[in-house]
Design an enzyme around this catalytic site. Sequence first.
Site, short mmCIF file in Angstrom:
data_model
loop_
_atom_site.label_atom_id
_atom_site.label_comp_id
_atom_site.label_asym_id
_atom_site.label_seq_id
_atom_site.Cartn_x
_atom_site.Cartn_y
_atom_site.Cartn_z
N GLU A 1 1.02 -0.80 -0.07
CA GLU A 1 -0.50 -0.14 -0.32
C GLU A 1 1.05 0.98 -0.26
O GLU A 1 2.15 1.09 0.07
CB GLU A 1 -0.93 -0.40 1.02
CG GLU A 1 -1.55 1.36 0.91
CD GLU A 1 -2.84 1.21 1.98
OE1 GLU A 1 -2.60 0.29 2.49
OE2 GLU A 1 -3.28 1.97 3.00
N ARG B 1 5.34 -12.73 9.63
CA ARG B 1 5.95 -11.50 8.75
C ARG B 1 6.89 -11.57 9.97
O ARG B 1 6.95 -12.24 11.08
CB ARG B 1 4.96 -10.72 9.82
CG ARG B 1 4.78 -10.76 11.00
CD ARG B 1 3.80 -9.59 11.55
NE ARG B 1 4.27 -7.70 10.99
CZ ARG B 1 3.60 -7.31 10.52
NH1 ARG B 1 2.50 -7.81 9.04
NH2 ARG B 1 4.28 -6.00 9.53
N LYS C 1 4.71 0.92 9.42
CA LYS C 1 4.55 1.70 9.04
C LYS C 1 3.60 3.09 8.68
O LYS C 1 4.06 4.51 9.00
CB LYS C 1 3.73 1.91 7.27
CG LYS C 1 4.82 1.34 6.03
CD LYS C 1 4.37 1.68 4.49
CE LYS C 1 3.28 0.05 4.38
NZ LYS C 1 2.81 -0.31 3.65
P1 ATP Z 1 2.50 -2.37 8.05
O1 ATP Z 1 2.40 -2.67 8.91
O2 ATP Z 1 4.18 -1.32 8.23
O3 ATP Z 1 2.29 -0.65 7.05
P2 ATP Z 1 1.51 -3.66 5.87
O4 ATP Z 1 1.62 -5.08 6.01
O5 ATP Z 1 0.65 -2.64 5.88
O6 ATP Z 1 2.91 -2.92 6.21
P3 ATP Z 1 1.73 -3.12 2.81
O7 ATP Z 1 2.10 -2.53 2.21
O8 ATP Z 1 0.56 -3.96 2.84
O9 ATP Z 1 1.59 -2.81 4.19
O10 ATP Z 1 2.53 -4.91 3.03
C1 ATP Z 1 2.76 -5.24 1.62
C2 ATP Z 1 3.47 -6.80 1.37
O11 ATP Z 1 4.37 -6.75 2.78
C3 ATP Z 1 2.27 -7.51 2.41
O12 ATP Z 1 2.36 -8.91 1.63
C4 ATP Z 1 2.64 -7.89 3.54
O13 ATP Z 1 1.81 -8.73 4.46
C5 ATP Z 1 4.05 -7.81 3.91
N1 ATP Z 1 4.56 -7.31 5.01
C6 ATP Z 1 4.48 -6.27 5.53
N2 ATP Z 1 5.07 -6.21 6.40
C7 ATP Z 1 6.01 -7.15 6.92
C8 ATP Z 1 6.91 -7.67 7.24
N3 ATP Z 1 6.98 -7.35 8.34
N4 ATP Z 1 7.32 -9.44 7.02
C9 ATP Z 1 7.15 -9.27 5.76
N5 ATP Z 1 5.89 -8.90 5.61
C10 ATP Z 1 6.14 -8.61 5.62
MG MG Z 2 -1.44 -3.05 5.33
#
Ligand code: ATP
Ligand code: MG
Length: 551
Positions: free
Chosen positions: A33, A257, A267
């Site tokens: 995102e 994760r 983020k």
């Molecule tokens: P955040 O909580 O930091 O905003 P998010 O999962 O909301 O992370 P996205 O932009 O939706 O962020 O994530 C893009 C991809 O990265 C998704 O498939 C998510 O599952 C993966 N991802 C995010 N954080 C991690 C992590 N700590 N370890 C492994 N994969 C991750």
């Molecule tokens: Mg997300």
Amino acid sequence: MSEEKSLNFIEEIITQDLASGKYASILTRFPPEPNGYLHIGHAKSICLNFGLAKQFGGKTNLRFDDTNPAKEDIEYVDSIKEDVKWLGFEWAKECYASDYFDQLYTFAVQLIEKGLAYVDDSSAAEIAEQKGTPTAPGTGNAFRNRSIAENLALFADMKAGKYADGEKVLRAKIDLASPNMHMRDPLLYRIKRAHHHRTGDEWCIYPMYDFAHGQSDSIENITHSVCTLEFIPHRALYDWCIEQLGIYPSHQYEFARLNMTYTVMSKRKLLQLVEEGHVESWDDPRMPTISGMRRRGYTADSIRDFCDRIGIAKRENIIDLSLLEFCVREHLNKIAQRRMVVTNPIKLVITNYDVGEEILHSENNPEDPNGGTRNVPFSNELWIEREDFMEEPTKKYFRLGPGLSVRLKSAYIISCESFEKDAEGNITTVYANYHPNSKSGQDTSGIPVKGTLHWVSAKHAVPVVLNEYDRLFSVEDLASAEGDFKDFMNPNSLKKVEAYAEPALANDALVARFQFLRKGYFYQDTNSTKDKLVFNRTVTLKDTWAKEQKK
Ligand code: ATP
Ligand code: MG
């Protein structure tokens, strides 16, 4: 693969899917995102998704999951693309969930037509209340019984902007008694007037994550949609939508994760650090963002190596930050140019050196036989480290003190004769004799010395600033720590140190990686200029993780 490595569970599934002919080739996606800069957790997901495709001869799409306009921005889109490329990956297609808004709207209409979605006028609080609890089924409401025709008309009106934000939502009509709360008539669309960075003001309704993600996978014919464990309860809905719409059957698989000690990995929290000024920017070298790590001097190789070593787990765990540091040290040791920098100087005068000055040669990298040498000017006045001199040396002190001899790196053996102090008792100058027949590489002096010191010629030295970074947080497991995460920030995460460097540094390329002898690995900061050279400490030389592994 040269070395036999056992397959992780996703690799096993793909191996079977290819062997059985279920797929001729695989297509994965990385779906960020664009609401912030990518962090090391995303690097894990990138290495996994792109890595799987590479390993199995498939492809990977980069898809921006841009369905929440209020928080998203083109700045983030650009930074994400830069980071993925920098990590060494190429996407097959650059996709945007927002490109599918028309298609997704049509899908929603199809669900309504099948009697599988309805417009609900309830408030968010009412909907939450009517959903029941994990132990009590939901109750539902009268809107659930609206006719297909009425739902079609209302949904069209929602799209046309007839209602205020939040006044109505579109929900799937599934099962209010499902043990999976996500299946209790989940929201599919909401009304939100917000400017979208791509579609502008064209839409005032936006699909929810659960209605956008799976369908986007399906539109792109993604074979293996890999995400993190928190999406397990969403899988039933993912499958339900695809089944009811009769579209391409993408499948979702979940892995744990990445969590890391001393690190926040969200983020939302990283944005707070930036907005509240706890760090300089998203790419502050203390940030666990890919851009921060890049600016600090981490290499893409070392990050990929780290992601590879931690592997894929099905259970949440927390990885030691020192493993990441170990990986970067391993790589930098092989590629970093060695340089000499003195941070807390005292003057060393070589009384019998009457040559004036000469150019010595020092190897750039003892690990690299083709690394070559550089010119290092030598003269009778040098800077050495204050801590390399002891007025009354203790028994095992192998550095400099009255009567002691040491080697100056790539230069001569010197023997200390005397020293001077200022009024406060601080050492100001050390006097020594050098041994002309002890030159590095051609030493015939036979003088035994145990210590080698780094130095810089005083009149040739260039002033530099070193950013010495430490952990941004002082507790190991931030997720379990009670209270606001910002209460655990390390007040000493950055120390700026003025130093004298050998002149080669003023002319070295911006991309070069350095090891400052006995100090650590350094990388020139993006704000460094010819007039004010600034270097970021990527990582110290000490290697605690490797030591712990040997225990
Ligand atoms: P955040 O909580 O930091 O905003 P998010 O999962 O909301 O992370 P996205 O932009 O939706 O962020 O994530 C893009 C991809 O990265 C998704 O498939 C998510 O599952 C993966 N991802 C995010 N954080 C991690 C992590 N700590 N370890 C492994 N994969 C991750
Ligand atoms: Mg997300």
